[in-house]
Design an enzyme around this catalytic site. Structure first.
Site, PDB file in Angstrom:
ATOM      1  N   ARG A 205       0.823  -1.224   0.000  1.00  0.00           N
ATOM      2  CA  ARG A 205       0.000   0.000   0.000  1.00  0.00           C
ATOM      3  C   ARG A 205       0.856   1.275   0.000  1.00  0.00           C
ATOM      4  O   ARG A 205       0.517   2.277   0.644  1.00  0.00           O
ATOM      5  CB  ARG A 205      -0.971   0.019   1.184  1.00  0.00           C
TER       6      ARG A 205
ATOM      7  N   SER B 152     -10.298   0.113   4.036  1.00  0.00           N
ATOM      8  CA  SER B 152      -9.559  -0.353   5.219  1.00  0.00           C
ATOM      9  C   SER B 152      -8.880   0.826   5.907  1.00  0.00           C
ATOM     10  O   SER B 152      -8.137   1.568   5.277  1.00  0.00           O
ATOM     11  CB  SER B 152      -8.488  -1.368   4.815  1.00  0.00           C
TER      12      SER B 152
ATOM     13  N   GLU C  44      -3.781   2.852   7.055  1.00  0.00           N
ATOM     14  CA  GLU C  44      -3.602   2.747   5.601  1.00  0.00           C
ATOM     15  C   GLU C  44      -4.013   4.070   4.942  1.00  0.00           C
ATOM     16  O   GLU C  44      -3.448   4.479   3.943  1.00  0.00           O
ATOM     17  CB  GLU C  44      -4.463   1.598   5.061  1.00  0.00           C
TER      18      GLU C  44
HETATM   19  C1  LIG Z   1     -15.355   1.095  -0.225  1.00  0.00           C
HETATM   20  C2  LIG Z   1     -13.858   1.088  -0.387  1.00  0.00           C
HETATM   21  C3  LIG Z   1     -13.207  -0.085  -0.711  1.00  0.00           C
HETATM   22  C4  LIG Z   1     -11.813  -0.091  -0.865  1.00  0.00           C
HETATM   23  N1  LIG Z   1     -11.202  -1.273  -1.166  1.00  0.00           N
HETATM   24  C5  LIG Z   1      -9.860  -1.290  -1.342  1.00  0.00           C
HETATM   25  C6  LIG Z   1      -9.182  -2.505  -1.676  1.00  0.00           C
HETATM   26  O1  LIG Z   1      -9.781  -3.564  -1.824  1.00  0.00           O
HETATM   27  N2  LIG Z   1      -7.837  -2.455  -1.822  1.00  0.00           N
HETATM   28  C7  LIG Z   1      -7.126  -1.309  -1.680  1.00  0.00           C
HETATM   29  O2  LIG Z   1      -5.896  -1.327  -1.856  1.00  0.00           O
HETATM   30  N3  LIG Z   1      -7.740  -0.144  -1.355  1.00  0.00           N
HETATM   31  C8  LIG Z   1      -9.086  -0.108  -1.182  1.00  0.00           C
HETATM   32  N4  LIG Z   1      -9.695   1.070  -0.846  1.00  0.00           N
HETATM   33  C9  LIG Z   1      -8.894   2.288  -0.610  1.00  0.00           C
HETATM   34  C10 LIG Z   1      -8.716   3.171  -1.844  1.00  0.00           C
HETATM   35  O3  LIG Z   1      -9.761   2.989  -2.774  1.00  0.00           O
HETATM   36  C11 LIG Z   1      -7.375   2.919  -2.541  1.00  0.00           C
HETATM   37  O4  LIG Z   1      -6.299   3.254  -1.673  1.00  0.00           O
HETATM   38  C12 LIG Z   1      -7.213   3.701  -3.841  1.00  0.00           C
HETATM   39  O5  LIG Z   1      -6.012   3.305  -4.450  1.00  0.00           O
HETATM   40  C13 LIG Z   1      -7.212   5.224  -3.641  1.00  0.00           C
HETATM   41  O6  LIG Z   1      -7.398   5.807  -4.934  1.00  0.00           O
HETATM   42  P1  LIG Z   1      -7.982   7.280  -5.078  1.00  0.00           P
HETATM   43  O7  LIG Z   1      -8.027   7.596  -6.534  1.00  0.00           O
HETATM   44  O8  LIG Z   1      -9.261   7.411  -4.342  1.00  0.00           O
HETATM   45  O9  LIG Z   1      -6.826   8.114  -4.383  1.00  0.00           O
HETATM   46  P2  LIG Z   1      -6.944   9.257  -3.261  1.00  0.00           P
HETATM   47  O10 LIG Z   1      -7.610   8.691  -2.054  1.00  0.00           O
HETATM   48  O11 LIG Z   1      -7.518  10.479  -3.840  1.00  0.00           O
HETATM   49  O12 LIG Z   1      -5.411   9.490  -2.943  1.00  0.00           O
HETATM   50  C14 LIG Z   1      -4.661   8.516  -2.246  1.00  0.00           C
HETATM   51  C15 LIG Z   1      -3.179   8.929  -2.299  1.00  0.00           C
HETATM   52  O13 LIG Z   1      -2.733   8.812  -3.634  1.00  0.00           O
HETATM   53  C16 LIG Z   1      -2.214  10.068  -4.088  1.00  0.00           C
HETATM   54  N5  LIG Z   1      -2.567  10.205  -5.506  1.00  0.00           N
HETATM   55  C17 LIG Z   1      -3.791  10.158  -6.054  1.00  0.00           C
HETATM   56  N6  LIG Z   1      -3.722  10.321  -7.391  1.00  0.00           N
HETATM   57  C18 LIG Z   1      -2.409  10.473  -7.684  1.00  0.00           C
HETATM   58  C19 LIG Z   1      -1.685  10.705  -8.891  1.00  0.00           C
HETATM   59  N7  LIG Z   1      -2.297  10.815 -10.075  1.00  0.00           N
HETATM   60  N8  LIG Z   1      -0.333  10.841  -8.821  1.00  0.00           N
HETATM   61  C20 LIG Z   1       0.311  10.749  -7.625  1.00  0.00           C
HETATM   62  N9  LIG Z   1      -0.316  10.537  -6.459  1.00  0.00           N
HETATM   63  C21 LIG Z   1      -1.666  10.399  -6.482  1.00  0.00           C
HETATM   64  C22 LIG Z   1      -2.889  11.120  -3.222  1.00  0.00           C
HETATM   65  O14 LIG Z   1      -2.131  12.306  -3.153  1.00  0.00           O
HETATM   66  C23 LIG Z   1      -2.962  10.396  -1.897  1.00  0.00           C
HETATM   67  O15 LIG Z   1      -1.738  10.480  -1.210  1.00  0.00           O
HETATM   68  C24 LIG Z   1     -11.089   1.098  -0.690  1.00  0.00           C
HETATM   69  C25 LIG Z   1     -11.752   2.297  -0.383  1.00  0.00           C
HETATM   70  C26 LIG Z   1     -13.128   2.285  -0.225  1.00  0.00           C
HETATM   71  C27 LIG Z   1     -13.817   3.578   0.108  1.00  0.00           C
END
Ligand SMILES: Cc1cc2nc3c(=O)[nH]c(=O)nc-3n(C[C@H](O)[C@H](O)[C@H](O)COP(=O)(O)OP(=O)(O)OC[C@H]3O[C@@H](n4cnc5c(N)ncnc54)[C@H](O)[C@@H]3O)c2cc1C
Length: 301
Positions: free
Chosen positions: A174, A223, A293
């Site tokens: 992660r 998570s 996380e």
């Molecule tokens: C219902 C639910 C289920 C989930 N299930 C999982 C799962 O099964 N497995 C899992 O790993 N995670 C899960 N997650 C957590 C989350 O979806 C992941 O961590 C996902 O990768 C975050 O993506 P995001 O686009 O929402 O990023 P954000 O939450 O917007 O950002 C997360 C981080 O990434 C950085 N970031 C975002 N975009 C970029 C970019 N283009 N370049 C550089 N940095 C960037 C941000 O600055 C921040 O530090 C879940 C979340 C929810 C709400």
């Protein structure tokens, strides 16, 4: 302290500027205060210019994906939130490869790979994220993560854009080792030929499993804690008797103990108080340090 920059800071960068933009509406937990500056940038070619201006002015910035792994504190964020707009949402298939812009959503990606008959992406089912966020978090499930499907990415920083091959990305649990102050702009992902019906069937069963075991009916951040080595955070929190424990409107889900849900009107302060309570109780009972996380950003009120 609130950062004041004039509109001319964004000259030559195509996009939309909003000031004092509430971030609760951009995060899946629906908590958090406003960003001083919120800029949706349209064209990847303008990103280095924007980042170089931030460097010159020492303006702090963060890039926002779908906000599904972010808790913004209630006082909001001093500086700039960069959101990736329509120029970052391209998606094309090239044999077993998928070239996806950082702003492509998981739902879009899954629909496209199913249509094109490319397997290997169903592990992303129901992760409410964008491709950039998936890479930045090395998102995944036990046994499958982004590291397994990424061939290369394009990143931009203040000096320009360049391709980084998968082996040089530094994927961990992660987390990734992206070059400093860089933004993921695009990713080349690799799958394998597969019947669309088989892909659909795997997506459907993963969706059903998620809905049966996770609180999909209330705002949450997925998570809350990483799994400690050899164990699961949810199991430890459940075993500590913490399901249903609340702080204000934030509750440890009764369906899945590693999910905190917002029953409505919750605050980041409540989320973080519950994080502390859960960590302390798990540490006291099992001697295990739970590491969040979610990424926590911004200032207290
Ligand atoms: C219902 C639910 C289920 C989930 N299930 C999982 C799962 O099964 N497995 C899992 O790993 N995670 C899960 N997650 C957590 C989350 O979806 C992941 O961590 C996902 O990768 C975050 O993506 P995001 O686009 O929402 O990023 P954000 O939450 O917007 O950002 C997360 C981080 O990434 C950085 N970031 C975002 N975009 C970029 C970019 N283009 N370049 C550089 N940095 C960037 C941000 O600055 C921040 O530090 C879940 C979340 C929810 C709400």
């Amino acid at each position: 302290m609130k950062r004041v920059v004039t509109d001319s800071f964004f000259d030559g960068v195509v996009g939309t500027l909003r000031r004092d933009e509430p971030l609760a509406r951009y995060t899946s937990m629906h908590v958090g205060g406003p960003a001083d500056l919120f800029f949706e940038i349209d064209d990847p070619a303008d990103l280095p210019l924007l980042l170089s201006r931030c460097a010159t002015e020492a303006l702090p910035w963060i890039v926002l994906g779908r906000g599904s792994n972010l808790i913004v504190r209630d006082g909001g964020l001093r500086g700039l939130v960069i959101r990736l707009g329509r120029g970052f949402a391209g998606l094309r298939v090239d044999g077993p490869h998928v070239v996806a812009g950082a702003a492509v959503r998981v739902s879009q990606l899954l629909a496209e790979v199913e249509r094109a008959g490319i397997g290997g992406f169903d592990f992303l089912t129901e992760i409410p994220a964008e491709v950039g966020g998936l890479i930045a978090m090395n998102a995944g499930i036990p046994g499958c993560e982004m590291r397994d499907v990424v061939e290369s990415i394009v990143v931009a920083d203040a000096f320009g854009a360049r391709t980084v091959e998968a082996w040089a990305i530094g994927f961990g649990y992660r987390r990734v080792g992206l070059p400093p102050s860089s933004v993921v702009v695009e990713a080349t992902l690799r799958g394998w030929p597969r019947e669309p019906a088989a892909i659909r069937s795997d997506i459907d069963s993963r969706r059903a499993r998620r809905r049966a075991t996770q609180p999909t009916d209330a705002p949450n951040s997925g998570s809350m804690f990483k799994n400690p080595p050899g164990d699961r955070a949810g199991r430890l929190i459940d075993a500590a008797g913490l399901k249903g424990t609340s702080r204000g409107a934030i509750l440890v889900s009764t369906k899945h103990a590693n999910f905190f849900v917002n029953k409505g009107g919750g605050s980041a302060r409540d989320v973080l108080a519950l994080v502390d309570l859960v960590r302390d109780r798990v540490k006291a009972q099992f001697g295990v340090n739970l590491e969040p996380e979610v990424h926590v950003i911004g200032e207290d009120e």
